[in-house]
Motif scaffolding. Structure first.
Motif, PDB file in Angstrom:
ATOM      1  N   MET A 177       2.583  -9.357  -3.566  1.00 27.75           N
ATOM      2  CA  MET A 177       4.029  -9.134  -3.731  1.00 27.75           C
ATOM      3  C   MET A 177       4.377  -8.918  -5.197  1.00 27.75           C
ATOM      4  O   MET A 177       5.111  -7.989  -5.553  1.00 27.75           O
ATOM      5  CB  MET A 177       4.799 -10.324  -3.159  1.00 27.75           C
ATOM      6  CG  MET A 177       4.814 -10.398  -1.642  1.00 27.75           C
ATOM      7  SD  MET A 177       5.627 -11.909  -1.016  1.00 27.75           S
ATOM      8  CE  MET A 177       7.310 -11.685  -1.645  1.00 27.75           C
ATOM      9  N   ALA A 178       3.842  -9.785  -6.060  1.00 30.93           N
ATOM     10  CA  ALA A 178       4.162  -9.683  -7.487  1.00 30.93           C
ATOM     11  C   ALA A 178       3.686  -8.374  -8.088  1.00 30.93           C
ATOM     12  O   ALA A 178       4.315  -7.826  -9.004  1.00 30.93           O
ATOM     13  CB  ALA A 178       3.542 -10.861  -8.230  1.00 30.93           C
ATOM     14  N   ALA A 179       2.579  -7.849  -7.562  1.00 25.16           N
ATOM     15  CA  ALA A 179       2.000  -6.612  -8.111  1.00 25.16           C
ATOM     16  C   ALA A 179       2.618  -5.354  -7.525  1.00 25.16           C
ATOM     17  O   ALA A 179       2.313  -4.244  -7.979  1.00 25.16           O
ATOM     18  CB  ALA A 179       0.495  -6.594  -7.857  1.00 25.16           C
ATOM     19  N   SER A 180       3.485  -5.510  -6.516  1.00 24.64           N
ATOM     20  CA  SER A 180       4.026  -4.335  -5.819  1.00 24.64           C
ATOM     21  C   SER A 180       5.542  -4.247  -5.904  1.00 24.64           C
ATOM     22  O   SER A 180       6.185  -3.758  -4.979  1.00 24.64           O
ATOM     23  CB  SER A 180       3.585  -4.353  -4.352  1.00 24.64           C
ATOM     24  OG  SER A 180       4.091  -5.502  -3.681  1.00 24.64           O
ATOM     25  N   GLY A 181       6.109  -4.734  -7.010  1.00 29.15           N
ATOM     26  CA  GLY A 181       7.542  -4.599  -7.212  1.00 29.15           C
ATOM     27  C   GLY A 181       8.381  -5.703  -6.601  1.00 29.15           C
ATOM     28  O   GLY A 181       9.611  -5.611  -6.601  1.00 29.15           O
ATOM     29  N   GLN A 182       7.747  -6.758  -6.085  1.00 28.69           N
ATOM     30  CA  GLN A 182       8.493  -7.862  -5.475  1.00 28.69           C
ATOM     31  C   GLN A 182       8.284  -9.164  -6.247  1.00 28.69           C
ATOM     32  O   GLN A 182       8.240 -10.246  -5.667  1.00 28.69           O
ATOM     33  CB  GLN A 182       8.060  -8.055  -4.026  1.00 28.69           C
ATOM     34  CG  GLN A 182       8.238  -6.842  -3.135  1.00 28.69           C
ATOM     35  CD  GLN A 182       7.761  -7.115  -1.715  1.00 28.69           C
ATOM     36  OE1 GLN A 182       8.388  -7.856  -0.958  1.00 28.69           O
ATOM     37  NE2 GLN A 182       6.632  -6.527  -1.361  1.00 28.69           N
ATOM     38  N   ASP A 183       8.171  -9.047  -7.556  1.00 30.78           N
ATOM     39  CA  ASP A 183       7.907 -10.240  -8.354  1.00 30.78           C
ATOM     40  C   ASP A 183       9.040 -11.246  -8.249  1.00 30.78           C
ATOM     41  O   ASP A 183       8.789 -12.461  -8.189  1.00 30.78           O
ATOM     42  CB  ASP A 183       7.692  -9.864  -9.820  1.00 30.78           C
ATOM     43  CG  ASP A 183       7.263 -11.058 -10.648  1.00 30.78           C
ATOM     44  OD1 ASP A 183       6.082 -11.441 -10.548  1.00 30.78           O
ATOM     45  OD2 ASP A 183       8.110 -11.630 -11.374  1.00 30.78           O
ATOM     46  N   ALA A 184      10.274 -10.788  -8.228  1.00 32.11           N
ATOM     47  CA  ALA A 184      11.411 -11.711  -8.145  1.00 32.11           C
ATOM     48  C   ALA A 184      11.363 -12.512  -6.851  1.00 32.11           C
ATOM     49  O   ALA A 184      11.621 -13.723  -6.842  1.00 32.11           O
ATOM     50  CB  ALA A 184      12.725 -10.941  -8.250  1.00 32.11           C
ATOM     51  N   ALA A 185      11.024 -11.851  -5.742  1.00 35.90           N
ATOM     52  CA  ALA A 185      10.940 -12.544  -4.453  1.00 35.90           C
ATOM     53  C   ALA A 185       9.794 -13.550  -4.460  1.00 35.90           C
ATOM     54  O   ALA A 185       9.931 -14.672  -3.958  1.00 35.90           O
ATOM     55  CB  ALA A 185      10.754 -11.538  -3.329  1.00 35.90           C
ATOM     56  N   ALA A 186       8.653 -13.163  -5.032  1.00 34.00           N
ATOM     57  CA  ALA A 186       7.515 -14.074  -5.103  1.00 34.00           C
ATOM     58  C   ALA A 186       7.846 -15.297  -5.961  1.00 34.00           C
ATOM     59  O   ALA A 186       7.510 -16.432  -5.605  1.00 34.00           O
ATOM     60  CB  ALA A 186       6.298 -13.346  -5.670  1.00 34.00           C
ATOM     61  N   THR A 187       8.513 -15.069  -7.079  1.00 34.54           N
ATOM     62  CA  THR A 187       8.898 -16.167  -7.958  1.00 34.54           C
ATOM     63  C   THR A 187       9.837 -17.129  -7.256  1.00 34.54           C
ATOM     64  O   THR A 187       9.690 -18.351  -7.344  1.00 34.54           O
ATOM     65  CB  THR A 187       9.564 -15.625  -9.240  1.00 34.54           C
ATOM     66  OG1 THR A 187       8.624 -14.818  -9.954  1.00 34.54           O
ATOM     67  CG2 THR A 187      10.045 -16.752 -10.131  1.00 34.54           C
ATOM     68  N   GLU A 188      10.791 -16.593  -6.510  1.00 32.81           N
ATOM     69  CA  GLU A 188      11.735 -17.453  -5.790  1.00 32.81           C
ATOM     70  C   GLU A 188      11.021 -18.326  -4.762  1.00 32.81           C
ATOM     71  O   GLU A 188      11.350 -19.503  -4.590  1.00 32.81           O
ATOM     72  CB  GLU A 188      12.801 -16.600  -5.101  1.00 32.81           C
ATOM     73  CG  GLU A 188      13.878 -17.411  -4.407  1.00 32.81           C
ATOM     74  CD  GLU A 188      14.983 -16.561  -3.807  1.00 32.81           C
ATOM     75  OE1 GLU A 188      15.907 -17.146  -3.197  1.00 32.81           O
ATOM     76  OE2 GLU A 188      14.922 -15.326  -3.936  1.00 32.81           O
TER      77      GLU A 188
END
Length: 276
Positions: free
Chosen positions: A91-102
């Motif tokens: 997720m973090a590597a595919s443009g979803q870093d904010a979601a992964a962090t949350e």
């Protein structure tokens, strides 16, 4: 291919586990994926005391924010195995870093949302001052970054109040929070106790050097907001954590990406939050 140990075979038979793959070996543990009563499970035999301590904490959490433990005895633990398709590193590597962090922050907060265990609970926790002893002992180093990290660690540990203290996972990152289908849960805790901000520092240095540096400013702001932390406090604990990571990596001929990332993240955070 290495075969399962005698202890693993005994636990497999005694706990009614059908192997679902070959055993896996790490320096700290032996693992075996399996099935019990139709449920995916992971059988783990600890090789070091740190893993034994972590297993006791995992059991104590009772599945609230952590992988549910079905059996535990001596150095062995049987837990529910994560089989969901989602992966925080991807997720973090595919443009979803904010979601992964949350997700990581929410998981850590779930783990923090319990009182400190009592002696009767059988959970041994390592105080952060003990965890940081190698960095504190390196305060006289010629490395300016390590000097700053050691000084910050001492300041942070001294300033920690009882209201700040919670049970800490100690190693929250993208590979230690897994998809259990309908929820995310943590595995492999270190079993620490201290300021709650410490559990968010490792997020800022993972899951890769590129992700960590490209998203650093956004992550500091997001984690501070979601975890109700002052950004400077989060930054300081992260610099201290980076210093500890660097001390542990000393003597290695070729620094790992973890060490490179720790130094880069710490330097950038110190620049971002430089005192006037």
């Amino acid at each position: 291919m290495r075969e399962a140990s005698g202890e693993m075979r005994r636990r497999t038979a005694g706990w009614g586990v059908t192997p679902a793959g070959p055993p896996q070996f790490t320096p700290s543990s032996e693992l075996l994926p399996g099935i019990r009563d139709g449920l995916p499970v992971m059988l783990k035999i600890a090789r070091v005391d740190e893993e034994v301590r972590g297993a006791a904490l995992l059991h104590w959490w009772g599945g609230r924010g952590a992988a549910p433990v079905l059996e535990r005895e001596d150095r062995a633990i049987l837990m529910v195995r994560a089989t969901g398709p989602r992966d925080l590193t991807a997720m973090a590597a595919s443009g979803q870093d904010a979601a992964a962090t949350e997700i990581l922050v929410r998981t850590a907060r779930d783990l923090h949302n319990r009182p400190v265990p009592t002696v009767q609970d059988g959970v041994v926790l390592v105080p952060l001052r003990d965890w940081f002893r190698d960095l504190l002992a390196a305060a006289a180093t010629d490395d300016a970054l390590l000097q700053r990290a050691a000084a910050l660690a001492e300041q942070l540990l001294t300033a920690t109040t009882p209201a700040d203290v919670t049970v800490l996972h100690g190693d929250i990152h993208h590979g230690n929070v897994l998809d259990f289908g309908d929820h995310w849960a943590a595995i492999d805790p270190k079993g620490l106790i201290g300021h709650r901000a410490f559990d968010f520092a490792n997020i800022l240095c993972n899951p890769s050097e590129e992700c960590a540096l490209d998203n650093l400013e956004e992550r500091v702001a997001a984690i501070s907001r979601q975890a109700s932390l002052i950004p400077q406090v989060l930054a300081n604990w992260t610099v201290a954590w980076c210093g500890l990571s660097l001390v542990w990596d000393q003597g290695v001929a070729v620094p790992s990406w973890h060490a490179r990332t720790a130094r880069s993240v710490a330097e950038r955070l110190l620049a971002m939050h430089r005192e006037p």
